[in-house]
Design a protein around this motif. Structure first.
Motif, PDB file in Angstrom:
ATOM      1  N   VAL A   1       6.449  19.796  -2.502  1.00  0.00           N
ATOM      2  CA  VAL A   1       5.861  18.518  -2.885  1.00  0.00           C
ATOM      3  C   VAL A   1       4.741  18.745  -3.895  1.00  0.00           C
ATOM      4  CG1 VAL A   1       6.432  17.454  -0.668  1.00  0.00           C
ATOM      5  CG2 VAL A   1       4.194  18.524  -0.979  1.00  0.00           C
ATOM      6  N   GLU A   2       4.368  17.677  -4.558  1.00  0.00           N
ATOM      7  CA  GLU A   2       3.294  17.767  -5.549  1.00  0.00           C
ATOM      8  C   GLU A   2       1.942  17.964  -4.877  1.00  0.00           C
ATOM      9  OE1 GLU A   2      -0.032  16.174  -7.825  1.00  0.00           O
ATOM     10  OE2 GLU A   2       0.968  14.996  -6.255  1.00  0.00           O
ATOM     11  N   GLY A   3       1.798  17.463  -3.676  1.00  0.00           N
ATOM     12  CA  GLY A   3       0.567  17.655  -2.915  1.00  0.00           C
ATOM     13  C   GLY A   3      -0.266  16.409  -2.741  1.00  0.00           C
ATOM     14  N   GLN A   4      -0.147  15.446  -3.690  1.00  0.00           N
ATOM     15  CA  GLN A   4      -0.827  14.154  -3.597  1.00  0.00           C
ATOM     16  C   GLN A   4      -2.343  14.276  -3.417  1.00  0.00           C
ATOM     17  OE1 GLN A   4       2.122  14.722  -1.511  1.00  0.00           O
ATOM     18  NE2 GLN A   4       3.129  14.147  -3.428  1.00  0.00           N
ATOM     19  N   ALA A   5      -2.947  15.278  -4.043  1.00  0.00           N
ATOM     20  CA  ALA A   5      -4.392  15.488  -3.895  1.00  0.00           C
ATOM     21  C   ALA A   5      -5.200  14.348  -4.512  1.00  0.00           C
ATOM     22  CB  ALA A   5      -4.785  16.814  -4.534  1.00  0.00           C
ATOM     23  N   ARG A   6      -4.622  13.635  -5.458  1.00  0.00           N
ATOM     24  CA  ARG A   6      -5.337  12.533  -6.117  1.00  0.00           C
ATOM     25  C   ARG A   6      -5.321  11.253  -5.290  1.00  0.00           C
ATOM     26  NH1 ARG A   6      -2.301  10.896 -10.049  1.00  0.00           N
ATOM     27  NH2 ARG A   6      -3.933   9.572 -10.905  1.00  0.00           N
ATOM     28  N   TRP A   7      -4.537  11.226  -4.214  1.00  0.00           N
ATOM     29  CA  TRP A   7      -4.388   9.983  -3.456  1.00  0.00           C
ATOM     30  C   TRP A   7      -5.577   9.751  -2.539  1.00  0.00           C
ATOM     31  CZ3 TRP A   7       1.284   8.912  -1.567  1.00  0.00           C
ATOM     32  CH2 TRP A   7       2.168   9.010  -2.650  1.00  0.00           C
ATOM     33  N   ASP A   8      -6.736   9.435  -3.115  1.00  0.00           N
ATOM     34  CA  ASP A   8      -7.885   9.136  -2.268  1.00  0.00           C
ATOM     35  C   ASP A   8      -7.670   7.856  -1.473  1.00  0.00           C
ATOM     36  OD1 ASP A   8      -8.069   7.335  -4.349  1.00  0.00           O
ATOM     37  OD2 ASP A   8     -10.188   7.682  -4.748  1.00  0.00           O
ATOM     38  N   ASP A   9      -6.645   7.091  -1.842  1.00  0.00           N
ATOM     39  CA  ASP A   9      -6.313   5.859  -1.130  1.00  0.00           C
ATOM     40  C   ASP A   9      -5.197   6.076  -0.115  1.00  0.00           C
ATOM     41  OD1 ASP A   9      -4.441   6.373  -3.112  1.00  0.00           O
ATOM     42  OD2 ASP A   9      -5.098   4.705  -4.354  1.00  0.00           O
ATOM     43  N   MET A  10      -4.878   7.328   0.153  1.00  0.00           N
ATOM     44  CA  MET A  10      -3.845   7.686   1.117  1.00  0.00           C
ATOM     45  C   MET A  10      -2.549   6.947   0.811  1.00  0.00           C
ATOM     46  SD  MET A  10      -5.279  10.066   2.711  1.00  0.00           S
ATOM     47  CE  MET A  10      -4.199  10.339   4.088  1.00  0.00           C
ATOM     48  N   ILE A  11      -1.846   6.436   1.829  1.00  0.00           N
ATOM     49  CA  ILE A  11      -0.529   5.878   1.527  1.00  0.00           C
ATOM     50  C   ILE A  11      -0.580   4.472   0.938  1.00  0.00           C
ATOM     51  CG2 ILE A  11       0.614   7.358   3.206  1.00  0.00           C
ATOM     52  CD1 ILE A  11       0.957   4.902   4.990  1.00  0.00           C
ATOM     53  N   ALA A  12      -1.760   3.975   0.596  1.00  0.00           N
ATOM     54  CA  ALA A  12      -1.820   2.745  -0.199  1.00  0.00           C
ATOM     55  C   ALA A  12      -1.501   3.031  -1.668  1.00  0.00           C
ATOM     56  CB  ALA A  12      -3.200   2.108  -0.089  1.00  0.00           C
ATOM     57  N   HIS A  13      -1.525   4.279  -2.050  1.00  0.00           N
ATOM     58  CA  HIS A  13      -1.141   4.691  -3.401  1.00  0.00           C
ATOM     59  C   HIS A  13       0.379   4.611  -3.501  1.00  0.00           C
ATOM     60  CE1 HIS A  13      -2.372   6.945  -7.053  1.00  0.00           C
ATOM     61  NE2 HIS A  13      -1.127   7.375  -7.020  1.00  0.00           N
ATOM     62  N   PRO A  14       0.948   4.168  -4.623  1.00  0.00           N
ATOM     63  CA  PRO A  14       0.322   3.862  -5.920  1.00  0.00           C
ATOM     64  C   PRO A  14      -0.011   2.384  -6.129  1.00  0.00           C
ATOM     65  CG  PRO A  14       2.676   3.948  -6.192  1.00  0.00           C
ATOM     66  CD  PRO A  14       2.420   4.195  -4.727  1.00  0.00           C
ATOM     67  N   LEU A  15       0.050   1.584  -5.057  1.00  0.00           N
ATOM     68  CA  LEU A  15      -0.189   0.151  -5.224  1.00  0.00           C
ATOM     69  C   LEU A  15      -1.605  -0.127  -5.710  1.00  0.00           C
ATOM     70  CD1 LEU A  15       1.098  -2.653  -4.870  1.00  0.00           C
ATOM     71  CD2 LEU A  15       0.209  -2.671  -2.530  1.00  0.00           C
ATOM     72  N   THR A  16      -2.571   0.668  -5.268  1.00  0.00           N
ATOM     73  CA  THR A  16      -3.969   0.391  -5.609  1.00  0.00           C
ATOM     74  C   THR A  16      -4.249   0.464  -7.101  1.00  0.00           C
ATOM     75  OG1 THR A  16      -4.428   2.705  -5.119  1.00  0.00           O
ATOM     76  CG2 THR A  16      -4.959   1.106  -3.407  1.00  0.00           C
ATOM     77  N   ILE A  17      -3.413   1.181  -7.859  1.00  0.00           N
ATOM     78  CA  ILE A  17      -3.672   1.314  -9.295  1.00  0.00           C
ATOM     79  C   ILE A  17      -2.725   0.466 -10.134  1.00  0.00           C
ATOM     80  CG2 ILE A  17      -4.620   3.632  -9.022  1.00  0.00           C
ATOM     81  CD1 ILE A  17      -1.963   4.708 -10.123  1.00  0.00           C
TER      82      ILE A  17
ATOM     83  N   SER B   1       5.493  -0.265   5.342  1.00  0.00           N
ATOM     84  CA  SER B   1       4.120   0.159   5.601  1.00  0.00           C
ATOM     85  C   SER B   1       3.187  -0.279   4.486  1.00  0.00           C
ATOM     86  CB  SER B   1       4.057   1.682   5.777  1.00  0.00           C
ATOM     87  OG  SER B   1       4.741   2.083   6.934  1.00  0.00           O
ATOM     88  N   LEU B   2       3.648  -0.186   3.248  1.00  0.00           N
ATOM     89  CA  LEU B   2       2.791  -0.569   2.123  1.00  0.00           C
ATOM     90  C   LEU B   2       2.492  -2.063   2.164  1.00  0.00           C
ATOM     91  CD1 LEU B   2       1.315   0.597  -0.271  1.00  0.00           C
ATOM     92  CD2 LEU B   2       3.350   0.244  -1.661  1.00  0.00           C
ATOM     93  N   ALA B   3       3.507  -2.875   2.465  1.00  0.00           N
ATOM     94  CA  ALA B   3       3.282  -4.312   2.580  1.00  0.00           C
ATOM     95  C   ALA B   3       2.386  -4.631   3.775  1.00  0.00           C
ATOM     96  CB  ALA B   3       4.619  -5.037   2.709  1.00  0.00           C
ATOM     97  N   ASP B   4       2.548  -3.873   4.857  1.00  0.00           N
ATOM     98  CA  ASP B   4       1.743  -4.086   6.061  1.00  0.00           C
ATOM     99  C   ASP B   4       0.275  -3.780   5.810  1.00  0.00           C
ATOM    100  OD1 ASP B   4       1.135  -4.393   8.880  1.00  0.00           O
ATOM    101  OD2 ASP B   4       1.154  -2.203   9.011  1.00  0.00           O
ATOM    102  N   LEU B   5      -0.016  -2.730   5.055  1.00  0.00           N
ATOM    103  CA  LEU B   5      -1.389  -2.310   4.824  1.00  0.00           C
ATOM    104  C   LEU B   5      -2.077  -3.106   3.719  1.00  0.00           C
ATOM    105  CD1 LEU B   5      -0.968   1.562   5.086  1.00  0.00           C
ATOM    106  CD2 LEU B   5      -1.810  -0.012   6.828  1.00  0.00           C
ATOM    107  N   ALA B   6      -1.300  -3.724   2.846  1.00  0.00           N
ATOM    108  CA  ALA B   6      -1.877  -4.489   1.737  1.00  0.00           C
ATOM    109  C   ALA B   6      -2.218  -5.911   2.188  1.00  0.00           C
ATOM    110  CB  ALA B   6      -0.896  -4.533   0.578  1.00  0.00           C
ATOM    111  N   THR B   7      -3.052  -6.566   1.404  1.00  0.00           N
ATOM    112  CA  THR B   7      -3.393  -7.972   1.636  1.00  0.00           C
ATOM    113  C   THR B   7      -2.651  -8.823   0.616  1.00  0.00           C
ATOM    114  OG1 THR B   7      -5.579  -7.407   2.492  1.00  0.00           O
ATOM    115  CG2 THR B   7      -5.260  -9.648   1.717  1.00  0.00           C
TER     116      THR B   7
END
Length: 332
Positions: free
Chosen positions: A66-82, A142-148
């Motif tokens: 895997v790429e590692g996802q080290a940039r995902w400071d938003d955890m599994i809300a990424h990539p929706l947050t950007i 999960s992404l829809a569940d965690l988003a508003t």
């Protein structure tokens, strides 16, 4: 004969040196620096981190990288947050665990950024030529569940929009052997009647956007019966079963009662506990499960941690990678 594959759901901890470097670099930025906004030395640091995380996996002998996802400071809300049309929101706690993510507030139909595709391409550039790459994304439920949802549409329409967004992100990915869709909300906040069918359809839409093997990885316990049965209607190659958290007999019952996809993913290493499992323990957990289910042979058994490894100290994360690969070696 079943192929056993050592892998992880990604989302690795930052190396200690990178935590210090990034804290200092981001401290000079004004405002809240989001993934996707990085420039200069911050980009260079994340490039170094990516190379190090890939080296860790190669050195351990994992079968998927895997790429590692080290940039995902938003955890599994990424990539929706950007994404365009989304306000990233603040850092909040979720799933009644010691986990944190951003609260993406979706105000209009989100537009894909290709951010994950760019990171996967960067991983391809530094991984060994013959490495089998694995993409990682949150699942649509999960992404829809965690988003508003601030779009004005109902829950069904919102889930459809999130699924379309993720499908577009997947279509942008280059070559990859496997796609892990992380769906802890199927366990932690399972869909009710009607919503369970919509969740399955949303996952199916995302899975259809790639020719790679698709694993829907669930964790923190067993999916309730009806959502599990509907999940099998989606055209996915494997469903993740958590054999660490919760009662593993509940997950076993689902497979005995409703069957499974052609392959399966088994979370046999605890992604949130610093105790490192022995290769023999890992092998025993896999063999126990395979011996209990009414399936002669899965095409592939993905041997993995039950959750992301983000929560672990650097040395324990590395030890868990090595244990996974060694556990599969014991099984061979």
């Amino acid at each position: 004969m079943t192929e056993r594959v050592a892998t992880t759901p990604g989302l690795y901890p930052l190396p200690d040196w990178a935590k210090e470097t990034l804290s200092e670099l981001k401290g000079h930025q004004k405002g809240d620096l989001l993934s996707g906004d990085e420039t200069g030395e911050i980009v260079e640091t994340y490039d170094e981190v990516r190379s190090e995380l890939i080296d860790d996996q190669v050195d351990a002998g994992l079968d998927r990288i895997v790429e590692g996802q080290a940039r995902w400071d938003d955890m599994i809300a990424h990539p929706l947050t950007i994404a365009d049309g989304v306000e990233p929101g603040g850092i909040v706690r979720y799933y009644d665990n010691n986990n944190f993510y951003r609260d993406p507030r979706v105000r209009s139909e989100p537009s894909p950024s290709g951010d994950v595709a760019d990171d996967l391409a960067a991983a391809r550039d530094v991984a060994p030529e013959n490495a089998a790459l694995q993409a990682v994304l949150p699942g649509p439920y999960s992404l829809a569940d965690l988003a508003t949802n601030e779009t004005g549409g109902d829950e069904g329409e919102f889930l459809e929009a999130i699924a379309a967004f993720l499908a577009a992100e997947v279509e942008a990915l280059g070559d990859h052997e496997t796609l892990f869709l992380l769906e802890p909300s199927l366990v932690e906040n399972p869909p009710g009647d009607g919503a369970d069918e919509r969740a399955s359809a949303a996952i199916d839409e995302v899975a259809a956007a790639t020719d790679a093997e698709v694993v829907v990885h669930t964790y923190w316990g067993a999916i309730p019966e009806k959502p599990y049965a509907h999940l099998l209607d989606a055209d996915v190659d494997a469903v993740g079963i958590d054999l660490v958290a919760g009662d593993r007999e509940d997950s076993l019952y689902n497979v005995q009662e409703y069957g499974a996809a052609d392959s399966i993913a088994l979370g046999v290493v605890d992604g949130q506990n610093t105790l490192v499992e022995t290769p023999e323990t890992i092998a025993e957990r896999v063999e126990w499960f395979e011996s209990q289910v009414p399936v002669d042979d899965f095409e592939t058994t993905y041997v993995t941690s039950n959750t992301e490894l983000f929560y672990l100290p650097e040395n324990k994360y590395e030890a868990k990678l090595n244990a996974l690969a060694a556990g599969v070696e014991v099984l061979s």
